[in-house]
Design a protein around this motif. Structure first.
Motif, PDB file in Angstrom:
ATOM      1  N   GLY A 149     -85.160  -6.145 -48.221  1.00  0.00           N
ATOM      2  CA  GLY A 149     -84.254  -7.064 -48.150  1.00  0.00           C
ATOM      3  C   GLY A 149     -83.290  -6.793 -46.847  1.00  0.00           C
ATOM      4  O   GLY A 149     -82.503  -7.864 -46.810  1.00  0.00           O
ATOM      5  N   ASP A 150     -83.523  -5.927 -46.271  1.00  0.00           N
ATOM      6  CA  ASP A 150     -82.611  -5.807 -44.886  1.00  0.00           C
ATOM      7  C   ASP A 150     -82.974  -7.046 -44.049  1.00  0.00           C
ATOM      8  O   ASP A 150     -83.807  -7.375 -43.665  1.00  0.00           O
ATOM      9  CB  ASP A 150     -82.927  -4.308 -44.288  1.00  0.00           C
ATOM     10  N   VAL A 151     -81.932  -7.122 -43.071  1.00  0.00           N
ATOM     11  CA  VAL A 151     -81.991  -7.851 -42.041  1.00  0.00           C
ATOM     12  C   VAL A 151     -81.725  -7.268 -40.732  1.00  0.00           C
ATOM     13  O   VAL A 151     -80.532  -6.742 -40.488  1.00  0.00           O
ATOM     14  CB  VAL A 151     -81.317  -9.337 -41.881  1.00  0.00           C
ATOM     15  N   ILE A 152     -82.802  -6.641 -39.986  1.00  0.00           N
ATOM     16  CA  ILE A 152     -82.825  -5.871 -38.772  1.00  0.00           C
ATOM     17  C   ILE A 152     -82.840  -6.432 -37.782  1.00  0.00           C
ATOM     18  O   ILE A 152     -84.019  -7.284 -37.468  1.00  0.00           O
ATOM     19  CB  ILE A 152     -83.775  -4.527 -39.093  1.00  0.00           C
ATOM     20  N   ALA A 153     -82.000  -6.415 -36.559  1.00  0.00           N
ATOM     21  CA  ALA A 153     -82.380  -6.773 -35.306  1.00  0.00           C
ATOM     22  C   ALA A 153     -82.455  -5.632 -34.425  1.00  0.00           C
ATOM     23  O   ALA A 153     -82.051  -4.749 -34.345  1.00  0.00           O
ATOM     24  CB  ALA A 153     -80.902  -7.553 -34.620  1.00  0.00           C
ATOM     25  N   ILE A 154     -83.621  -5.956 -33.455  1.00  0.00           N
ATOM     26  CA  ILE A 154     -83.985  -5.105 -32.575  1.00  0.00           C
ATOM     27  C   ILE A 154     -83.529  -5.592 -31.208  1.00  0.00           C
ATOM     28  O   ILE A 154     -83.889  -6.570 -30.630  1.00  0.00           O
ATOM     29  CB  ILE A 154     -85.614  -4.852 -32.503  1.00  0.00           C
ATOM     30  N   SER A 155     -82.817  -5.016 -30.378  1.00  0.00           N
ATOM     31  CA  SER A 155     -82.329  -5.453 -29.358  1.00  0.00           C
ATOM     32  C   SER A 155     -82.506  -4.479 -28.150  1.00  0.00           C
ATOM     33  O   SER A 155     -83.045  -3.233 -28.298  1.00  0.00           O
ATOM     34  CB  SER A 155     -80.651  -5.574 -29.316  1.00  0.00           C
ATOM     35  N   GLY A 156     -82.137  -4.837 -26.958  1.00  0.00           N
ATOM     36  CA  GLY A 156     -82.426  -4.135 -25.506  1.00  0.00           C
ATOM     37  C   GLY A 156     -82.920  -5.072 -24.338  1.00  0.00           C
ATOM     38  O   GLY A 156     -83.321  -5.989 -24.459  1.00  0.00           O
ATOM     39  N   PRO A 157     -82.863  -4.350 -23.236  1.00  0.00           N
ATOM     40  CA  PRO A 157     -83.094  -5.237 -22.142  1.00  0.00           C
ATOM     41  C   PRO A 157     -84.956  -5.378 -21.951  1.00  0.00           C
ATOM     42  O   PRO A 157     -85.657  -4.854 -22.722  1.00  0.00           O
ATOM     43  CB  PRO A 157     -82.926  -4.343 -20.714  1.00  0.00           C
ATOM     44  N   SER A 158     -85.042  -6.428 -21.217  1.00  0.00           N
ATOM     45  CA  SER A 158     -86.374  -6.627 -21.271  1.00  0.00           C
ATOM     46  C   SER A 158     -87.405  -5.523 -20.544  1.00  0.00           C
ATOM     47  O   SER A 158     -86.982  -4.795 -19.706  1.00  0.00           O
ATOM     48  CB  SER A 158     -86.853  -7.903 -20.106  1.00  0.00           C
ATOM     49  N   GLY A 159     -88.676  -5.433 -21.004  1.00  0.00           N
ATOM     50  CA  GLY A 159     -89.328  -4.008 -20.759  1.00  0.00           C
ATOM     51  C   GLY A 159     -89.064  -2.887 -21.561  1.00  0.00           C
ATOM     52  O   GLY A 159     -89.597  -1.867 -21.454  1.00  0.00           O
ATOM     53  N   CYS A 160     -88.082  -3.173 -22.368  1.00  0.00           N
ATOM     54  CA  CYS A 160     -87.731  -1.612 -23.114  1.00  0.00           C
ATOM     55  C   CYS A 160     -88.625  -1.305 -24.391  1.00  0.00           C
ATOM     56  O   CYS A 160     -88.350  -0.255 -24.893  1.00  0.00           O
ATOM     57  CB  CYS A 160     -86.196  -1.614 -23.637  1.00  0.00           C
ATOM     58  N   GLY A 161     -89.523  -2.142 -24.719  1.00  0.00           N
ATOM     59  CA  GLY A 161     -90.799  -1.987 -25.883  1.00  0.00           C
ATOM     60  C   GLY A 161     -90.296  -2.725 -27.084  1.00  0.00           C
ATOM     61  O   GLY A 161     -90.976  -2.464 -28.072  1.00  0.00           O
ATOM     62  N   LYS A 162     -89.442  -3.595 -27.102  1.00  0.00           N
ATOM     63  CA  LYS A 162     -89.214  -4.460 -28.468  1.00  0.00           C
ATOM     64  C   LYS A 162     -90.480  -5.031 -29.007  1.00  0.00           C
ATOM     65  O   LYS A 162     -90.821  -4.773 -30.337  1.00  0.00           O
ATOM     66  CB  LYS A 162     -88.151  -5.624 -28.048  1.00  0.00           C
ATOM     67  N   THR A 163     -91.277  -5.628 -28.035  1.00  0.00           N
ATOM     68  CA  THR A 163     -92.394  -6.467 -28.586  1.00  0.00           C
ATOM     69  C   THR A 163     -93.495  -5.408 -29.017  1.00  0.00           C
ATOM     70  O   THR A 163     -94.143  -5.236 -30.022  1.00  0.00           O
ATOM     71  CB  THR A 163     -93.168  -7.380 -27.683  1.00  0.00           C
ATOM     72  N   THR A 164     -93.317  -4.218 -28.402  1.00  0.00           N
ATOM     73  CA  THR A 164     -94.308  -2.936 -28.686  1.00  0.00           C
ATOM     74  C   THR A 164     -94.050  -2.518 -30.018  1.00  0.00           C
ATOM     75  O   THR A 164     -94.702  -2.190 -30.766  1.00  0.00           O
ATOM     76  CB  THR A 164     -94.363  -1.979 -27.407  1.00  0.00           C
ATOM     77  N   LEU A 165     -92.623  -2.098 -30.090  1.00  0.00           N
ATOM     78  CA  LEU A 165     -92.164  -1.668 -31.391  1.00  0.00           C
ATOM     79  C   LEU A 165     -92.700  -2.686 -32.557  1.00  0.00           C
ATOM     80  O   LEU A 165     -93.172  -2.346 -33.788  1.00  0.00           O
ATOM     81  CB  LEU A 165     -90.746  -1.580 -31.560  1.00  0.00           C
ATOM     82  N   MET A 166     -92.385  -4.154 -32.452  1.00  0.00           N
ATOM     83  CA  MET A 166     -92.750  -4.949 -33.410  1.00  0.00           C
ATOM     84  C   MET A 166     -94.178  -4.843 -33.865  1.00  0.00           C
ATOM     85  O   MET A 166     -94.734  -4.884 -34.922  1.00  0.00           O
ATOM     86  CB  MET A 166     -92.410  -6.335 -33.001  1.00  0.00           C
ATOM     87  N   ASN A 167     -95.074  -4.662 -32.936  1.00  0.00           N
ATOM     88  CA  ASN A 167     -96.690  -4.751 -32.897  1.00  0.00           C
ATOM     89  C   ASN A 167     -96.928  -3.404 -33.668  1.00  0.00           C
ATOM     90  O   ASN A 167     -97.967  -3.470 -34.455  1.00  0.00           O
ATOM     91  CB  ASN A 167     -97.304  -5.163 -31.859  1.00  0.00           C
ATOM     92  N   MET A 168     -96.472  -2.635 -33.600  1.00  0.00           N
ATOM     93  CA  MET A 168     -96.493  -1.216 -34.021  1.00  0.00           C
ATOM     94  C   MET A 168     -96.143  -1.302 -35.629  1.00  0.00           C
ATOM     95  O   MET A 168     -96.881  -0.759 -36.412  1.00  0.00           O
ATOM     96  CB  MET A 168     -95.826  -0.074 -33.510  1.00  0.00           C
TER      97      MET A 168
END
Length: 217
Positions: free
Chosen positions: A31-50
Motif C-alpha cells: 500500500g505504500d506510494v514510493i517515489a524514486i528520484s535522482g538526476p538523469s542517468g542515475c539508474g531510476k529506470t534500471t531500478l524499476m526494471n529490476m
C-alpha cells in the motif's frame, strides 16, 4: 512487501565493471506510494526494471512477500516464474505509453485480462476507462489519441488485471503541465481505489512531495 538488501547493478566498460548503483537497501510495504528520484542517468529506470523482473540484479537481493504466499527472491526465479510474476503481480506504466498501435483503447486495456485469464475483472476494467474520462475514446487507436489520453489508457491497462504493485516510470515525462497534473491526480485516485502499491520514478517535485516515501539515487 518488497525488500531490497544491498542491491547493485553494473555494466561492462571494456574490461571494467561500472556500477550504476551499489548497496541500495530499502523496504516497500504493501500500500505504500514510493517515489524514486535522482538526476538523469542515475539508474531510476534500471531500478524499476529490476523491481519488475525485467533486468537481473548483479549484487544483493530483492525479496518479495505477498500476504497470501511464501516470500521469494527475484534472482531465484526461473524464466517461467519471472514471466508469471510480471504477468500476474506487476503493472507497468511507461513514459512513452507503449500501447499496442493495432489495438483500440478498449482492447489495449483488456489485454492483461486476456493474458492472465482474470475475466472476472473485465467489468471493473471497463468501469476504470469511464472513471479516467475515456469512455468516448474506447474504439480509438493510439495514434488517434492525445498524449494525456494515451497515458490514462496506459494506467487503465496497467491496473486492469489487479496487480499487487504498479511501477510507473516517468509517467508525466511526455506531457504538458495541465495533462501532467491530471494524469497524476487520476493515477493516485486509481491506485488508492485498487489498494495497489505504487512505485513511481520521476523528476517531478510535485510527485515526490505526494509520495509517502522518497528514495533518492
Amino acid at each position: 512487501m518488497i525488500r531490497l538488501d544491498k542491491v547493485g547493478k553494473s555494466f561492462k566498460d571494456g574490461n571494467t565493471d561500472r556500477w550504476i548503483f551499489q548497496d541500495l537497501s530499502f523496504t516497500i510495504n504493501d500500500g505504500d506510494v514510493i517515489a524514486i528520484s535522482g538526476p538523469s542517468g542515475c539508474g531510476k529506470t534500471t531500478l524499476m526494471n529490476m523491481l519488475a523482473g525485467l533486468l537481473p540484479i548483479d549484487s544483493g537481493s530483492i525479496e518479495i512477500q505477498f500476504e497470501d504466499r511464501p516470500s521469494f527472491q527475484l534472482k531465484h526465479l526461473n524464466r517461467s516464474e519471472l514471466l508469471e510474476y510480471r504477468r500476474s503481480d506487476v503493472g507497468y506504466v511507461y513514459q512513452f505509453f507503449n500501447l499496442v498501435p493495432t489495438l483500440t483503447l478498449k482492447e489495449n486495456v483488456l489485454l492483461p485480462i486476456e493474458l492472465t485469464g482474470r475475466k472476472h475483472l473485465t467489468d471493473q476494467a471497463l468501469s476504470r476507462i469511464e472513471s479516467l474520462g475515456l469512455e468516448s475514446r474506447t474504439n480509438a487507436f493510439p495514434e488517434e489519441m492525445s498524449g494525456g489520453e494515451q497515458q490514462r489508457a496506459a494506467i487503465a491497462r496497467a491496473l486492469a488485471h489487479g496487480p499487487r504493485v504498479l511501477y510507473a516510470d516517468e509517467p508525466t515525462g511526455n506531457l504538458d503541465a495541465k495533462n501532467s497534473s491530471l494524469v497524476v491526480d487520476m493515477l493516485w485516485q486509481e491506485v488508492a481505489s485498487a489498494e495497489t502499491t505504487l512505485v513511481i520514478a520521476s523528476h517531478s517535485e510535485a510527485i515526490q512531495e505526494r509520495a509517502k516515501k522518497l528514495i533518492h539515487l
